[in-house]
Enzyme design. Structure first.
Site, PDB file in Angstrom:
ATOM      1  N   GLY A   1      29.988  41.851  40.382  1.00  0.00           N
ATOM      2  CA  GLY A   1      29.108  43.087  40.847  1.00  0.00           C
ATOM      3  C   GLY A   1      28.462  43.302  39.605  1.00  0.00           C
ATOM      4  O   GLY A   1      27.387  44.094  39.585  1.00  0.00           O
TER       5      GLY A   1
ATOM      6  N   HIS B   1      31.278  41.372  44.434  1.00  0.00           N
ATOM      7  CA  HIS B   1      32.573  41.805  43.830  1.00  0.00           C
ATOM      8  C   HIS B   1      33.128  41.394  42.174  1.00  0.00           C
ATOM      9  O   HIS B   1      32.831  40.191  41.373  1.00  0.00           O
ATOM     10  CB  HIS B   1      33.724  40.616  45.077  1.00  0.00           C
ATOM     11  CG  HIS B   1      34.589  40.962  44.710  1.00  0.00           C
ATOM     12  ND1 HIS B   1      35.194  39.564  44.524  1.00  0.00           N
ATOM     13  CD2 HIS B   1      36.042  42.137  44.719  1.00  0.00           C
ATOM     14  CE1 HIS B   1      37.566  40.011  44.178  1.00  0.00           C
ATOM     15  NE2 HIS B   1      36.770  41.190  44.159  1.00  0.00           N
ATOM     16  N   SER B   2      33.554  42.591  41.835  1.00  0.00           N
ATOM     17  CA  SER B   2      34.343  42.059  40.797  1.00  0.00           C
ATOM     18  C   SER B   2      32.853  41.372  39.527  1.00  0.00           C
ATOM     19  O   SER B   2      32.126  42.061  39.332  1.00  0.00           O
ATOM     20  CB  SER B   2      35.482  40.896  40.520  1.00  0.00           C
ATOM     21  OG  SER B   2      35.988  40.606  39.532  1.00  0.00           O
ATOM     22  N   MET B   3      33.373  40.058  39.178  1.00  0.00           N
ATOM     23  CA  MET B   3      32.381  39.372  38.230  1.00  0.00           C
ATOM     24  C   MET B   3      30.873  39.477  38.770  1.00  0.00           C
ATOM     25  O   MET B   3      29.747  40.024  38.649  1.00  0.00           O
ATOM     26  CB  MET B   3      32.500  38.516  37.893  1.00  0.00           C
ATOM     27  CG  MET B   3      31.462  37.641  36.751  1.00  0.00           C
ATOM     28  SD  MET B   3      31.667  35.501  36.902  1.00  0.00           S
ATOM     29  CE  MET B   3      30.779  34.728  38.515  1.00  0.00           C
TER      30      MET B   3
END
Length: 222
Positions: free
Chosen positions: A128, A124-126
């Protein structure tokens, strides 16, 4: 469902994680975003089917070196880790910087500790971005890559080979060196001086004694 807590020893302390599902289930490693922690996945994991033929029909993103498709969720072992400095994981030493590549090496450490040779990555987000970097460096270890609110990791084609050669080698060499590192060995002052002179043939005995005054520590046993 109920989760259990895990700790993976690392040189600066430990990496904390939480796990859901049967230990023998297909491994899925979940990576949180910037300034988040493993609890990011607390409300998502229990919503995923625990058995049968349930499928999580979220869009998946294809990244170079990885195969990605709809993830079957029955009989899976989910582990959500806290990156260093986040959640219940140890912080890096004071004054240290936090680089994305350090997070990638932490994923490699956790996978090794769990003895996972191949697994699914959810980021998720960072997380990812970290997952994308790991997938590029270790494509043989990732069977699926799922990105949530993240583009993963984008690299210019002309830079790929150089990046792969340098970054993967750096992580592998570091972990290999740590695995081979013998425990500190106590030596007598004479033996310590001899060892120093053998490793540094340009030194004189007098020069070695001067260096050992500040380069050695006296143990309780003398």
């Amino acid at each position: 469902g109920m989760s259990s807590e895990l700790k993976v020893p690392v040189p600066w302390g430990h990496v904390a994680a939480k796990a859901w599902g049967p230990p023998q289930g297909h491994p899925v490693l979940c990576l949180h975003g910037w300034l988040d922690n493993a609890n990011t996945f607390d409300r998502l994991i229990p919503l995923l089917p625990a058995g049968g033929s349930g499928l999580w029909r979220r869009p998946c993103t294809l990244l170079q070196g990885c195969v990605t498709h709809v993830l079957g969720l029955s009989g899976h072992r989910y582990v959500a880790m806290d990156f260093s400095g986040h959640g219940l994981s140890s912080h890096r030493p004071a004054g240290s910087l936090y680089y994305f590549m350090d997070y990638v090496s932490e994923v490699r450490r956790v996978a090794a500790a769990l003895q996972w040779r191949q697994f699914t990555l959810v980021g998720h987000s960072m997380g990812g971005s970290v997952a994308g970097m790991f997938c590029l460096l270790y494509p043989e270890m990732v069977d699926k890559l799922i990105l949530l609110e993240s583009l993963g990791f984008l690299l210019a084609p002309e830079d790929t080979e150089k990046w792969l050669n340098s970054k993967r080698k750096m992580i592998d060499n570091l972990l290999s060196l740590e695995a081979k590192q013998p425990p500190p060995k106590a030596r007598s002052p004479e033996a310590a001086l001899q060892r120093l002179l053998e490793a540094n043939t340009h030194l004189t005995a007098q020069g070695g004694e001067v260096l050992l005054q500040r380069g050695a520590t006296v143990t309780p046993a003398g």
